[in-house]
Motif scaffolding. Sequence first.
Motif, PDB file in Angstrom:
ATOM      1  N   GLY A  27       0.817  -1.201   0.000  1.00  0.00           N
ATOM      2  CA  GLY A  27       0.000   0.000   0.000  1.00  0.00           C
ATOM      3  C   GLY A  27       0.854   1.255   0.000  1.00  0.00           C
ATOM      4  N   GLY A  28       0.195   2.390   0.105  1.00  0.00           N
ATOM      5  CA  GLY A  28       0.868   3.674   0.026  1.00  0.00           C
ATOM      6  C   GLY A  28       1.901   3.902   1.117  1.00  0.00           C
ATOM      7  N   TYR A  29       1.568   3.556   2.365  1.00  0.00           N
ATOM      8  CA  TYR A  29       2.518   3.776   3.455  1.00  0.00           C
ATOM      9  C   TYR A  29       3.797   2.973   3.240  1.00  0.00           C
ATOM     10  N   SER A  30       3.638   1.680   2.965  1.00  0.00           N
ATOM     11  CA  SER A  30       4.821   0.824   2.783  1.00  0.00           C
ATOM     12  C   SER A  30       5.621   1.242   1.562  1.00  0.00           C
ATOM     13  N   MET A  47      10.621   3.580  -0.537  1.00  0.00           N
ATOM     14  CA  MET A  47      11.294   4.544  -1.397  1.00  0.00           C
ATOM     15  C   MET A  47      12.197   5.461  -0.589  1.00  0.00           C
ATOM     16  N   GLU A  48      11.717   5.945   0.553  1.00  0.00           N
ATOM     17  CA  GLU A  48      12.522   6.839   1.381  1.00  0.00           C
ATOM     18  C   GLU A  48      13.815   6.152   1.837  1.00  0.00           C
ATOM     19  N   LEU A  49      13.729   4.894   2.248  1.00  0.00           N
ATOM     20  CA  LEU A  49      14.930   4.156   2.662  1.00  0.00           C
ATOM     21  C   LEU A  49      15.887   3.983   1.483  1.00  0.00           C
ATOM     22  N   GLY A  50      15.333   3.658   0.317  1.00  0.00           N
ATOM     23  CA  GLY A  50      16.165   3.490  -0.878  1.00  0.00           C
ATOM     24  C   GLY A  50      16.818   4.792  -1.323  1.00  0.00           C
ATOM     25  N   SER A 101      13.362  -2.534  -5.473  1.00  0.00           N
ATOM     26  CA  SER A 101      12.643  -3.763  -5.136  1.00  0.00           C
ATOM     27  C   SER A 101      12.203  -4.550  -6.364  1.00  0.00           C
ATOM     28  N   SER A 102      12.358  -3.994  -7.537  1.00  0.00           N
ATOM     29  CA  SER A 102      12.000  -4.713  -8.766  1.00  0.00           C
ATOM     30  C   SER A 102      13.113  -5.645  -9.235  1.00  0.00           C
ATOM     31  N   THR A 103      14.289  -5.563  -8.624  1.00  0.00           N
ATOM     32  CA  THR A 103      15.430  -6.373  -9.050  1.00  0.00           C
ATOM     33  C   THR A 103      15.425  -7.718  -8.344  1.00  0.00           C
ATOM     34  N   ILE A 104      15.502  -8.782  -9.127  1.00  0.00           N
ATOM     35  CA  ILE A 104      15.608 -10.133  -8.567  1.00  0.00           C
ATOM     36  C   ILE A 104      17.061 -10.573  -8.667  1.00  0.00           C
ATOM     37  N   PHE A 105      17.600 -11.039  -7.565  1.00  0.00           N
ATOM     38  CA  PHE A 105      18.962 -11.574  -7.518  1.00  0.00           C
ATOM     39  C   PHE A 105      18.896 -13.087  -7.464  1.00  0.00           C
ATOM     40  N   ALA A 134      15.428  -2.910  -1.042  1.00  0.00           N
ATOM     41  CA  ALA A 134      16.554  -2.122  -1.552  1.00  0.00           C
ATOM     42  C   ALA A 134      17.798  -2.975  -1.384  1.00  0.00           C
ATOM     43  N   ALA A 135      18.753  -2.814  -2.289  1.00  0.00           N
ATOM     44  CA  ALA A 135      19.978  -3.615  -2.218  1.00  0.00           C
ATOM     45  C   ALA A 135      21.152  -2.806  -2.728  1.00  0.00           C
TER      46      ALA A 135
END
Length: 195
Positions: free
Chosen positions: A49-52, A57-60, A78-82, A94-95
């Motif tokens: 949702g919006g909060y998460s 995004m803020e952490l990234g 978060s769209s990147t798969i390792f 985030a990574a």
Amino acid sequence: MTTLTLPLMVDLKHVHLTDEQFYQLCINNPDLNIERNAAGVLIFMSPVGGYSGNREMELGIDLGIWNRQTGLGKVFSSSTIFKLPGGGNRSPDAAWVELSRWEALTPEQRQKFPPIAPDFIIELRSRTDDLPTLQAKMQEYQDSGVRLAWLFDPQNQQVEIYRQGQEKEVLALPTQLSGEAVLPGFTLEVARFTD
């Protein structure tokens, strides 16, 4: 729309996909958030949702700003798969990967799901996430070589810190986190999470 035909090997409990089949499944279904754990189990994750989404995004952003200033590595969303060495295909919120490790990958490896464990990851528990499931994911990251990992838990107002070869540390919020030797000079002031 492109259809995907997968010749699946199925036992009574699991569907076994090759790495290429898993990659094609993800690419051909961009609206689905799919991961695969080290045991090969497919995990379909609901959108946040919006909060998460805002918190993620803020952490990234903080991680990205630090990396832009230092140029020490590459930051991933978060769209990147390792493709982890332990066998799972995971997408942290985030990574970060140290630059020389990233540059050691071939262009094709960088283009697809990079076959590398990030040096650092962030996971943020959303309202729909089960904490023990996320903690198992954090252990999978550690088993695959992630050197430092932070699991933010807004529901319990805490952050769990995972380091290679050490027991996890749990800190109450608000707190200040350090990137330690993995992310030299990176600090993050984390307030209490509010809705």
